[in-house]
Design a protein around this motif. Structure first.
Motif, PDB file in Angstrom:
ATOM      1  N   ASN A  40       0.792  -1.239   0.000  1.00  0.00           N
ATOM      2  CA  ASN A  40       0.000   0.000   0.000  1.00  0.00           C
ATOM      3  C   ASN A  40       0.826   1.291   0.000  1.00  0.00           C
ATOM      4  OD1 ASN A  40       0.918  -0.307   2.574  1.00  0.00           O
ATOM      5  ND2 ASN A  40      -1.102  -0.384   3.544  1.00  0.00           N
ATOM      6  N   SER A  41       2.161   1.196   0.027  1.00  0.00           N
ATOM      7  CA  SER A  41       2.990   2.400  -0.141  1.00  0.00           C
ATOM      8  C   SER A  41       4.447   2.018  -0.361  1.00  0.00           C
ATOM      9  CB  SER A  41       2.896   3.333   1.080  1.00  0.00           C
ATOM     10  OG  SER A  41       3.622   2.803   2.176  1.00  0.00           O
ATOM     11  N   GLY A  42       5.234   2.983  -0.773  1.00  0.00           N
ATOM     12  CA  GLY A  42       6.675   2.773  -0.880  1.00  0.00           C
ATOM     13  C   GLY A  42       7.300   2.560   0.484  1.00  0.00           C
ATOM     14  N   THR A  43       6.758   3.260   1.467  1.00  0.00           N
ATOM     15  CA  THR A  43       7.254   3.140   2.835  1.00  0.00           C
ATOM     16  C   THR A  43       7.063   1.719   3.364  1.00  0.00           C
ATOM     17  OG1 THR A  43       6.648   5.448   3.192  1.00  0.00           O
ATOM     18  CG2 THR A  43       7.079   4.136   5.163  1.00  0.00           C
ATOM     19  N   THR A  44       5.878   1.138   3.136  1.00  0.00           N
ATOM     20  CA  THR A  44       5.639  -0.222   3.634  1.00  0.00           C
ATOM     21  C   THR A  44       6.444  -1.237   2.819  1.00  0.00           C
ATOM     22  OG1 THR A  44       3.562  -0.325   2.376  1.00  0.00           O
ATOM     23  CG2 THR A  44       3.404   0.235   4.703  1.00  0.00           C
ATOM     24  N   THR A  78      17.580  11.414   1.149  1.00  0.00           N
ATOM     25  CA  THR A  78      16.444  10.621   0.673  1.00  0.00           C
ATOM     26  C   THR A  78      15.177  11.081   1.387  1.00  0.00           C
ATOM     27  OG1 THR A  78      15.562   8.358   0.426  1.00  0.00           O
ATOM     28  CG2 THR A  78      16.870   8.782   2.397  1.00  0.00           C
ATOM     29  N   ASN A  79      14.067  10.584   0.917  1.00  0.00           N
ATOM     30  CA  ASN A  79      12.813  10.691   1.652  1.00  0.00           C
ATOM     31  C   ASN A  79      13.017   9.965   2.989  1.00  0.00           C
ATOM     32  OD1 ASN A  79      10.154   9.843   2.584  1.00  0.00           O
ATOM     33  ND2 ASN A  79       9.385  10.332   0.558  1.00  0.00           N
ATOM     34  N   MET A  80      12.655  10.560   4.090  1.00  0.00           N
ATOM     35  CA  MET A  80      12.935   9.940   5.393  1.00  0.00           C
ATOM     36  C   MET A  80      12.264   8.584   5.573  1.00  0.00           C
ATOM     37  SD  MET A  80      15.348  11.073   7.187  1.00  0.00           S
ATOM     38  CE  MET A  80      16.220  11.576   5.707  1.00  0.00           C
ATOM     39  N   ALA A  81      11.322   8.249   4.694  1.00  0.00           N
ATOM     40  CA  ALA A  81      10.708   6.914   4.742  1.00  0.00           C
ATOM     41  C   ALA A  81      11.764   5.821   4.685  1.00  0.00           C
ATOM     42  CB  ALA A  81       9.723   6.754   3.585  1.00  0.00           C
ATOM     43  N   THR A  82      12.844   6.063   3.939  1.00  0.00           N
ATOM     44  CA  THR A  82      13.912   5.062   3.821  1.00  0.00           C
ATOM     45  C   THR A  82      14.513   4.773   5.200  1.00  0.00           C
ATOM     46  OG1 THR A  82      14.428   6.278   1.773  1.00  0.00           O
ATOM     47  CG2 THR A  82      15.843   4.410   2.324  1.00  0.00           C
ATOM     48  N   PHE A  83      14.697   5.824   5.989  1.00  0.00           N
ATOM     49  CA  PHE A  83      15.252   5.664   7.341  1.00  0.00           C
ATOM     50  C   PHE A  83      14.204   5.120   8.312  1.00  0.00           C
ATOM     51  CE2 PHE A  83      18.595   8.156   5.525  1.00  0.00           C
ATOM     52  CZ  PHE A  83      19.723   7.760   6.220  1.00  0.00           C
ATOM     53  N   VAL A 106      20.446   1.492  -0.825  1.00  0.00           N
ATOM     54  CA  VAL A 106      20.819   2.568  -1.753  1.00  0.00           C
ATOM     55  C   VAL A 106      19.536   3.195  -2.292  1.00  0.00           C
ATOM     56  CG1 VAL A 106      22.990   1.454  -2.399  1.00  0.00           C
ATOM     57  CG2 VAL A 106      20.939   1.050  -3.786  1.00  0.00           C
ATOM     58  N   VAL A 107      19.615   4.449  -2.692  1.00  0.00           N
ATOM     59  CA  VAL A 107      18.443   5.165  -3.206  1.00  0.00           C
ATOM     60  C   VAL A 107      18.785   5.727  -4.588  1.00  0.00           C
ATOM     61  CG1 VAL A 107      16.775   7.013  -2.779  1.00  0.00           C
ATOM     62  CG2 VAL A 107      17.868   5.850  -0.835  1.00  0.00           C
ATOM     63  N   HIS A 108      18.003   5.360  -5.581  1.00  0.00           N
ATOM     64  CA  HIS A 108      18.212   5.898  -6.932  1.00  0.00           C
ATOM     65  C   HIS A 108      17.505   7.257  -6.999  1.00  0.00           C
ATOM     66  CE1 HIS A 108      19.661   1.901  -7.985  1.00  0.00           C
ATOM     67  NE2 HIS A 108      18.523   1.383  -7.594  1.00  0.00           N
ATOM     68  N   ALA A 154      13.941   2.199  -5.043  1.00  0.00           N
ATOM     69  CA  ALA A 154      13.745   2.654  -6.423  1.00  0.00           C
ATOM     70  C   ALA A 154      12.429   3.424  -6.545  1.00  0.00           C
ATOM     71  CB  ALA A 154      13.762   1.459  -7.375  1.00  0.00           C
ATOM     72  N   ALA A 155      12.011   4.052  -5.438  1.00  0.00           N
ATOM     73  CA  ALA A 155      10.722   4.744  -5.388  1.00  0.00           C
ATOM     74  C   ALA A 155      10.605   5.862  -6.418  1.00  0.00           C
ATOM     75  CB  ALA A 155      10.492   5.321  -3.988  1.00  0.00           C
ATOM     76  N   GLU A 156      11.765   6.352  -6.875  1.00  0.00           N
ATOM     77  CA  GLU A 156      11.752   7.478  -7.829  1.00  0.00           C
ATOM     78  C   GLU A 156      12.328   7.066  -9.183  1.00  0.00           C
ATOM     79  OE1 GLU A 156      14.071  10.489  -5.843  1.00  0.00           O
ATOM     80  OE2 GLU A 156      12.662  10.631  -4.178  1.00  0.00           O
ATOM     81  N   ALA A 157      12.485   5.772  -9.402  1.00  0.00           N
ATOM     82  CA  ALA A 157      13.327   5.377 -10.542  1.00  0.00           C
ATOM     83  C   ALA A 157      12.782   4.212 -11.367  1.00  0.00           C
ATOM     84  CB  ALA A 157      14.726   5.061 -10.036  1.00  0.00           C
ATOM     85  N   PHE A 174       4.198   4.060  -5.641  1.00  0.00           N
ATOM     86  CA  PHE A 174       3.242   4.540  -6.648  1.00  0.00           C
ATOM     87  C   PHE A 174       2.421   5.696  -6.089  1.00  0.00           C
ATOM     88  CE2 PHE A 174       3.545  -0.161  -7.470  1.00  0.00           C
ATOM     89  CZ  PHE A 174       4.405  -0.060  -8.555  1.00  0.00           C
ATOM     90  N   TYR A 175       3.035   6.475  -5.215  1.00  0.00           N
ATOM     91  CA  TYR A 175       2.398   7.706  -4.730  1.00  0.00           C
ATOM     92  C   TYR A 175       2.064   8.585  -5.944  1.00  0.00           C
ATOM     93  CZ  TYR A 175       1.789  12.161  -2.394  1.00  0.00           C
ATOM     94  OH  TYR A 175       1.281  13.351  -1.977  1.00  0.00           O
ATOM     95  N   SER A 176       1.148   9.518  -5.775  1.00  0.00           N
ATOM     96  CA  SER A 176       0.584  10.214  -6.939  1.00  0.00           C
ATOM     97  C   SER A 176       1.590  10.994  -7.777  1.00  0.00           C
ATOM     98  CB  SER A 176      -0.561  11.126  -6.503  1.00  0.00           C
ATOM     99  OG  SER A 176      -0.057  12.129  -5.650  1.00  0.00           O
ATOM    100  N   ASN A 177       2.731  11.392  -7.190  1.00  0.00           N
ATOM    101  CA  ASN A 177       3.683  12.138  -8.025  1.00  0.00           C
ATOM    102  C   ASN A 177       4.816  11.276  -8.577  1.00  0.00           C
ATOM    103  OD1 ASN A 177       5.501  11.767  -5.957  1.00  0.00           O
ATOM    104  ND2 ASN A 177       5.628  13.910  -5.349  1.00  0.00           N
ATOM    105  N   LYS A 178       4.755   9.964  -8.380  1.00  0.00           N
ATOM    106  CA  LYS A 178       5.851   9.107  -8.843  1.00  0.00           C
ATOM    107  C   LYS A 178       5.712   8.796 -10.349  1.00  0.00           C
ATOM    108  CE  LYS A 178       7.579   9.400  -4.866  1.00  0.00           C
ATOM    109  NZ  LYS A 178       8.036   8.590  -3.758  1.00  0.00           N
ATOM    110  N   ILE A 179       6.713   8.103 -10.925  1.00  0.00           N
ATOM    111  CA  ILE A 179       6.739   7.853 -12.372  1.00  0.00           C
ATOM    112  C   ILE A 179       5.416   7.241 -12.850  1.00  0.00           C
ATOM    113  CG2 ILE A 179       7.826   6.503 -14.231  1.00  0.00           C
ATOM    114  CD1 ILE A 179       9.852   8.476 -13.434  1.00  0.00           C
ATOM    115  N   GLU A 195      -1.917   5.934  -3.818  1.00  0.00           N
ATOM    116  CA  GLU A 195      -0.933   5.482  -2.837  1.00  0.00           C
ATOM    117  C   GLU A 195      -0.656   4.029  -3.185  1.00  0.00           C
ATOM    118  OE1 GLU A 195       0.277   7.414  -0.397  1.00  0.00           O
ATOM    119  OE2 GLU A 195      -1.249   8.975  -0.101  1.00  0.00           O
ATOM    120  N   GLY A 196       0.586   3.603  -3.030  1.00  0.00           N
ATOM    121  CA  GLY A 196       0.881   2.201  -3.326  1.00  0.00           C
ATOM    122  C   GLY A 196       2.362   1.958  -3.444  1.00  0.00           C
ATOM    123  N   GLY A 197       2.715   0.680  -3.524  1.00  0.00           N
ATOM    124  CA  GLY A 197       4.127   0.341  -3.643  1.00  0.00           C
ATOM    125  C   GLY A 197       4.305  -1.078  -4.136  1.00  0.00           C
TER     126      GLY A 197
END
Ligand SMILES: *Cc1c(COP(=O)(O)O)cnc(C)c1O
Length: 370
Positions: A55-59, A82-87, A127-129, A155-158, A179-184, A189-191
């Protein structure tokens, strides 16, 4: 004129698939064809064997960390910018994130600074692309092999970015997408988690849905999470995936236009595409330098007054007050990041941006700078 920083490209196909899911009453994460088809097609798109929707990149990131059995006191190496979600994904399991500084050109983790952070407690490297440019993966995978430490790719942005011809997400041990609304591509919301490891995907599929028992369903195998993507979201995702190549091409065309028309503007550093890389330019990020250094707020305000939206870069882990106040990180541990991030911002690159709008953005930047 009003130029937004990004906008999802939704169309008839998304509408049609969502209607199908609704009319059949197939809306949960376990019913309907869209979850299955989206996962299968997304795995194929990444040249990976398996994919599990969430349900998200974070999860997705949390599941990756949890599936690797990372626990309290374990250390996980993470790119600091990075987006703090990674941490957060590491912190949800009470493990210790160890930030690593970035490469000044790509803004991605600097692979030459990873090895010095490895200790007997290191259990993974994330690693974060960033902004769609792939990390230099060969040296990262060499370190991974040498110390037998798995690599998680954020790879949330890539989506669709390539390293030496290989799609990101399927290069390390686990790849995580948003797959948040501003992603490629988006599902609102999704991942997605992708991997080539059968054991890992089975564990991920289990714990993303409460870790139900195999024989006795309600005798749970372990503490599970409820991170399912719904069939409604997957309906949107499948339609998005059908046009991902078109979206990426558009992102690359936008970047090509900006690179060509902003290249002679003084004191602005433009994004790069290294020889090993296919950059998908999720966002077109620029860094102010020289006489513009320290003037980001002013620069962004000037653009907004002309109707042009921008966003500032992420605040790195080593500058987050919540972690500094708890003595979890040393503020000056990542000097390259500290030098760059306060002057970074991205300019409009929505998939529906017109050439006229891009010309307006370029002209306005030139006016402000001069
Ligand atoms: C967006 C993003 C995430 C989080 O994804 P969500 O879907 O918003 O939870 C994680 N890492 C990076 C680098 C991101 O850009």
């Amino acid at each position: 004129m009003r130029v937004p920083v990004s906008k999802p490209l939704l169309g008839e196909k998304e509408n049609q698939y969502v209607m199908e899911a609704i009319s059949k009453g197939e809306i949960s994460g376990l019913s309907g064809r869209f979850v299955r088809e989206f996962e299968e097609n997304f795995a194929k798109f990444c040249d990976a064997k398996y994919a599990a929707s969430v349900n998200s990149g974070t999860t997705a990131l949390h599941l990756a960390v949890a599936a690797l059995d990372i626990k309290e006191e374990d250390e996980v190496i993470v790119a600091t910018l990075t987006n703090m979600a990674t941490f957060f994904a590491v912190l949800y399991e009470r493990a210790i994130p160890v930030p690593v500084d970035i490469d000044a050109e790509t803004l991605n983790i600097d692979p030459s600074k990873i090895e010095e952070k490895i200790t007997p407690k290191t259990k993974a490297i994330i690693v974060v692309h960033l902004y769609g440019h792939p990390v230099d993966m060969d040296p990262v995978m060499e370190i991974s092999k040498k110390y037998n430490i798995p690599v998680i790719e954020d790879a949330a942005e890539a989506h669709g970015a390539e390293y030496k011809g290989k799609k990101v997400g399927g290069i390390g041990h686990i790849g995580c997408f948003s797959f948040y609304s501003n992603k490629i591509i988006t599902t609102g919301e999704g991942g997605m988690v992708v991997t080539n490891d059968e054991k890992l995907i089975n564990r991920i599929r289990s714990i993303k849905n409460l870790a139900f028992g195999d024989k006795d369903k309600f005798m749970h195998k372990e503490i599970g999470f409820k991170y399912q993507m719904t069939n409604l979201q997957a309906a949107v995702g499948l339609a998005q995936l059908e046009k991902i190549d078109q979206i990426i091409q558009k992102k690359r065309d936008i970047a090509e236009y900006y690179l060509k028309n902003l290249k002679d503007v003084k004191n602005i550093i433009l994004p790069v595409e290294k020889g090993y890389a296919k950059n998908v330019y999720w966002m077109f990020n620029i860094v102010l330098t020289g006489s513009l250094k320290g003037k980001r707020q002013w620069f962004m305000k000037e653009l907004l007054e002309k109707g042009i939206e921008t966003r500032e870069d992420f605040v790195p882990y080593n500058k987050q007050e919540i972690f500094l106040n708890n003595n979890m990180v040393i503020e000056n541990s990542c000097p390259v990041t500290n030098e760059i991030y306060p002057d970074g911002l991205y300019i409009p690159s929505g998939t529906d941006i017109s050439e006229e709008e891009m010309a307006y953005v370029v002209d306005t930047i030139k006016q402000i700078v001069e």
